[in-house]
Design a protein around this motif. Sequence first.
Motif, short mmCIF file in Angstrom:
data_model
loop_
_atom_site.label_atom_id
_atom_site.label_comp_id
_atom_site.label_asym_id
_atom_site.label_seq_id
_atom_site.Cartn_x
_atom_site.Cartn_y
_atom_site.Cartn_z
N ILE A 76 50.81 -50.13 3.05
CA ILE A 76 52.06 -50.34 3.79
C ILE A 76 52.50 -49.01 4.39
O ILE A 76 52.57 -47.99 3.68
CB ILE A 76 53.16 -50.91 2.89
N VAL A 77 52.75 -49.02 5.69
CA VAL A 77 53.30 -47.86 6.39
C VAL A 77 54.71 -48.23 6.81
O VAL A 77 54.91 -49.19 7.56
CB VAL A 77 52.45 -47.50 7.62
N ARG A 78 55.69 -47.46 6.34
CA ARG A 78 57.08 -47.80 6.66
C ARG A 78 57.88 -46.53 6.92
O ARG A 78 57.50 -45.43 6.52
CB ARG A 78 57.71 -48.59 5.52
N ALA A 106 49.71 -53.00 6.77
CA ALA A 106 50.97 -53.51 7.30
C ALA A 106 51.83 -52.33 7.69
O ALA A 106 52.07 -51.43 6.88
CB ALA A 106 51.68 -54.37 6.25
N SER A 107 52.31 -52.32 8.94
CA SER A 107 53.00 -51.13 9.43
C SER A 107 54.25 -51.48 10.23
O SER A 107 54.22 -52.35 11.12
CB SER A 107 52.05 -50.31 10.31
N GLU A 108 55.34 -50.77 9.92
CA GLU A 108 56.55 -50.87 10.75
C GLU A 108 56.36 -50.11 12.06
O GLU A 108 57.01 -50.44 13.06
CB GLU A 108 57.75 -50.30 9.97
N LEU A 109 55.50 -49.11 12.05
CA LEU A 109 55.15 -48.40 13.27
C LEU A 109 54.07 -49.21 14.00
O LEU A 109 53.03 -49.54 13.42
CB LEU A 109 54.61 -47.00 12.94
N GLU A 114 57.76 -38.16 19.80
CA GLU A 114 56.97 -39.05 20.65
C GLU A 114 56.19 -40.04 19.79
O GLU A 114 55.50 -39.66 18.82
CB GLU A 114 55.99 -38.22 21.50
N GLU A 115 56.26 -41.32 20.15
CA GLU A 115 55.61 -42.35 19.34
C GLU A 115 54.09 -42.21 19.35
O GLU A 115 53.43 -42.43 18.34
CB GLU A 115 56.00 -43.74 19.85
#
Length: 299
Positions: free
Chosen positions: A30-32, A12-15, A77-78
Amino acid sequence: MKVYQAYNLYIASELLLPELIESEGNPDVIVRFGKVGDVTGAEFDRGSNFLGDLPGVGKFVISKGNEVIVDTLPGVEEALLRTLVLGPILCVLLRQRGLLVLHASCVDINNKAVAFMGGSGWGKSTLAAAFHTQGYDTLTDDVMPVEITAGRLTVFPAYPQFKLWPEALASLGHNTDSLSPVTQNSFKLAYKFPRRGFQQNPLPLHRIYVLSKGTNHEITSLQPQDAFVELVRHTRAMMAVTEPEFVASHLRLCTELVKNVSFRRFTRKPALADLPELVKLVEHDLADSADTLTATAKC
């Protein structure tokens, strides 16, 4: 927060991670985004509680194999951030989860994982892409996690994308005009291929080809002691995860892998036009090994 699947995990990632396959399930990781602050090294151990600092990008914390906190600098940069999360950051997390993470690309040949291991620029991705062009499914590109339990070695699939030089893609018959660089300053292109060419199920690890450069194409046997040295040399995040317990575990996993998997030295001369020949060379090597095993079993 979207949920993705990669490396046998629900992430699960916010990115946003468009490289990965979207999925549903209870998150394993979890990536946040968050503020790391001015923490001290005493709070981290270079193992289960890992603090990293990437100049010009920001800080990140990787905890117990199930959480990543990313604290970026303004204007990052994303695409670069995604590359770092899916590369070195997840390599640390996978090692925290007890996996051996190798610098290798891997394909599915007869429902077995066959890997090509080596350093950056050695042709791992190009060789795996050549097999993919010939109809073989791909498991991993560049990051290959192996689970080792009771003598069973299993490769976990990554996601359906290669990072390749434009010349390599063109030599394999791909049109590069519509492809984008991996990051803004990267010369490599991101080639996302359909799911039908991606093996989503974990497979038993059958063989590792250690890549070398030379003047001829040749596959030779690799002695166990040499295979061990190559494994240590090509383990991902080796210089980052240095907590003594992890180092000891890593050496045990390398030893176990050498006992249970065959290794070959695969020497090739740099020639993109020879990629179809290299695919056939590996196919013949695997077939010869199978014939030898069958003959031995009959005896």
